[in-house]
Design a protein around this motif. Structure first.
Motif, mmCIF file in Angstrom:
data_model
loop_
_atom_site.group_PDB
_atom_site.id
_atom_site.type_symbol
_atom_site.label_atom_id
_atom_site.label_comp_id
_atom_site.label_asym_id
_atom_site.label_seq_id
_atom_site.Cartn_x
_atom_site.Cartn_y
_atom_site.Cartn_z
ATOM 1 N N ASP A 110 0.860 -1.175 0.000
ATOM 2 C CA ASP A 110 0.000 0.000 0.000
ATOM 3 C C ASP A 110 0.901 1.230 0.000
ATOM 4 O O ASP A 110 1.680 1.421 0.936
ATOM 5 N N ASP A 111 0.806 2.042 -1.039
ATOM 6 C CA ASP A 111 1.658 3.238 -1.186
ATOM 7 C C ASP A 111 3.143 2.872 -1.072
ATOM 8 O O ASP A 111 3.911 3.524 -0.371
ATOM 9 N N ASN A 112 3.522 1.782 -1.713
ATOM 10 C CA ASN A 112 4.910 1.327 -1.756
ATOM 11 C C ASN A 112 5.439 0.873 -0.391
ATOM 12 O O ASN A 112 6.643 0.805 -0.175
ATOM 13 N N LEU A 113 4.538 0.589 0.543
ATOM 14 C CA LEU A 113 4.913 0.093 1.870
ATOM 15 C C LEU A 113 4.289 -1.277 2.085
ATOM 16 O O LEU A 113 3.168 -1.530 1.647
ATOM 17 N N LEU A 114 5.009 -2.160 2.757
ATOM 18 C CA LEU A 114 4.451 -3.463 3.112
ATOM 19 C C LEU A 114 3.583 -3.319 4.353
ATOM 20 O O LEU A 114 3.994 -2.705 5.338
ATOM 21 N N LYS A 115 2.399 -3.883 4.277
ATOM 22 C CA LYS A 115 1.489 -3.889 5.416
ATOM 23 C C LYS A 115 1.009 -5.312 5.627
ATOM 24 O O LYS A 115 0.792 -6.046 4.670
ATOM 25 N N PRO A 116 0.826 -5.725 6.887
ATOM 26 C CA PRO A 116 0.378 -7.099 7.133
ATOM 27 C C PRO A 116 -1.048 -7.324 6.644
ATOM 28 O O PRO A 116 -1.898 -6.445 6.761
ATOM 29 N N THR A 117 -1.287 -8.500 6.082
ATOM 30 C CA THR A 117 -2.639 -8.943 5.766
ATOM 31 C C THR A 117 -3.077 -9.742 6.984
ATOM 32 O O THR A 117 -2.463 -10.750 7.317
ATOM 33 N N TRP A 118 -4.110 -9.303 7.665
ATOM 34 C CA TRP A 118 -4.490 -9.944 8.921
ATOM 35 C C TRP A 118 -5.133 -11.296 8.708
ATOM 36 O O TRP A 118 -4.923 -12.219 9.474
#
Length: 157
Positions: free
Chosen positions: A96-104
């Motif tokens: 998201d916006d070139n950032l890694l975010k956890p998928t819960w």
């Protein structure tokens, strides 16, 4: 792998009679609401810190996947670009916006909560088993992790 992690998480939360994190989560919620309305245990949910509940099975699976990704990257730490050939989105991350975010968790968001006790929990477990039917296998989550196993003989248990 997820089954072993589930057993471990259950024991960490003092739920030694079960190996299922969803059941442990339910049991822990019931313990926390014993002082409240037993017919509707979720009525006073604002008074309960849900952060101290065990993760659901789908959430635990995503945590295991993310840990697996980090392990694979660390195993390749001696390479110039250890994450080459690995896609974090195959291991429980989203971009998201070139950032890694956890998928819960993957799958539909539950529309109802366990308000009918164990009968509802059993039905939810059956529905989740239908959704997760592939997730119970011990297969690797991507071709990259399988190649890593073959390469050095050490695989993800």
């Amino acid at each position: 792998v997820v089954l072993r992690a589930s057993e471990f998480v259950c024991s960490m939360y003092g739920q030694k009679k079960t190996r299922d994190v969803n059941e442990a989560r339910y049991n822990k919620l019931m313990q926390m609401t014993v002082r409240f309305d037993q017919d509707n245990p979720l009525a006073n949910i604002k008074r309960i810190d849900c952060a101290i509940l065990p993760p659901s099975r789908r959430t635990l699976e995503m945590k295991v996947r993310r840990s697996h990704y980090v392990t694979l990257v660390w195993k390749r730490a001696m390479l110039a670009c250890p994450s080459d050939g690995l896609s974090p989105t195959d291991y429980g991350w989203s971009v998201d916006d070139n950032l890694l975010k956890p998928t819960w968790f993957e799958g539909p968001i539950p529309t109802t909560l366990f308000t009918g006790g164990r009968a509802d929990m059993e039905e939810a477990r059956e529905n989740e088993a239908d959704i997760d039917s592939e997730g119970d296998s011990d297969e690797a989550w991507s071709e990259d992790s399988e190649a890593e196993e073959e390469e050095d003989g050490v695989g993800f248990p």
